[in-house]
Design a protein around this motif. Sequence first.
Motif, PDB file in Angstrom:
ATOM      1  N   PRO A   1       0.810  -1.222   0.000  1.00  0.00           N
ATOM      2  CA  PRO A   1       0.000   0.000   0.000  1.00  0.00           C
ATOM      3  C   PRO A   1       0.845   1.274   0.000  1.00  0.00           C
ATOM      4  O   PRO A   1       0.439   2.288  -0.583  1.00  0.00           O
ATOM      5  CB  PRO A   1      -0.827  -0.146   1.273  1.00  0.00           C
ATOM      6  N   ASP A   2       2.007   1.226   0.622  1.00  0.00           N
ATOM      7  CA  ASP A   2       2.901   2.400   0.645  1.00  0.00           C
ATOM      8  C   ASP A   2       3.455   2.746  -0.730  1.00  0.00           C
ATOM      9  O   ASP A   2       4.040   3.823  -0.903  1.00  0.00           O
ATOM     10  CB  ASP A   2       4.063   2.169   1.608  1.00  0.00           C
ATOM     11  N   ASP A   3       3.311   1.859  -1.693  1.00  0.00           N
ATOM     12  CA  ASP A   3       3.752   2.158  -3.055  1.00  0.00           C
ATOM     13  C   ASP A   3       2.726   3.000  -3.815  1.00  0.00           C
ATOM     14  O   ASP A   3       2.995   3.425  -4.945  1.00  0.00           O
ATOM     15  CB  ASP A   3       4.015   0.868  -3.826  1.00  0.00           C
ATOM     16  N   THR A   4       1.577   3.217  -3.221  1.00  0.00           N
ATOM     17  CA  THR A   4       0.547   4.017  -3.869  1.00  0.00           C
ATOM     18  C   THR A   4       1.054   5.436  -4.114  1.00  0.00           C
ATOM     19  O   THR A   4       1.501   6.119  -3.194  1.00  0.00           O
ATOM     20  CB  THR A   4      -0.725   4.064  -3.006  1.00  0.00           C
ATOM     21  N   ALA A   5       1.006   5.863  -5.360  1.00  0.00           N
ATOM     22  CA  ALA A   5       1.530   7.175  -5.739  1.00  0.00           C
ATOM     23  C   ALA A   5       1.283   7.399  -7.225  1.00  0.00           C
ATOM     24  O   ALA A   5       0.891   6.469  -7.943  1.00  0.00           O
ATOM     25  CB  ALA A   5       3.031   7.259  -5.465  1.00  0.00           C
ATOM     26  N   ILE A   6       1.531   8.608  -7.635  1.00  0.00           N
ATOM     27  CA  ILE A   6       1.639   8.882  -9.064  1.00  0.00           C
ATOM     28  C   ILE A   6       3.100   8.655  -9.444  1.00  0.00           C
ATOM     29  O   ILE A   6       4.001   9.199  -8.797  1.00  0.00           O
ATOM     30  CB  ILE A   6       1.203  10.308  -9.411  1.00  0.00           C
TER      31      ILE A   6
END
Length: 120
Positions: free
Chosen positions: A87-92
Amino acid sequence: VQLVESGGGLVQAGGSLRLSCAASGGTFSTYAMGWFRQAPGKEREFVTAINWDGFIPYYADSVKGRFTISRDNAKKTVYLQMNSLKPDDTAIYYCAADPTGISGENYYYWGQGTQVTVSS
């Protein structure tokens, strides 16, 4: 130089995605290419880069062992294979080009970004 990212999307934790960044214009084979990301409310993070000669000088500690950068000069495309997503990889995610050929402080060209969302 125009850069267009693709391959983002919604994936469950533990899943994989492969991002692509297609370049047009310029001389892709001479550029260093980098991947950056920015999560909501956070500063932009440098994820990884690949120099003109294929040397990979850097992976962020947060992605080491899970993400792999590669390039195909014939297709003028750089890839980011992302495995074991969290989940911490969530990004643009943005790709960028450094015309000096060596990843450094000269990322002059940027794509528009592609959203990666990892659900828990």
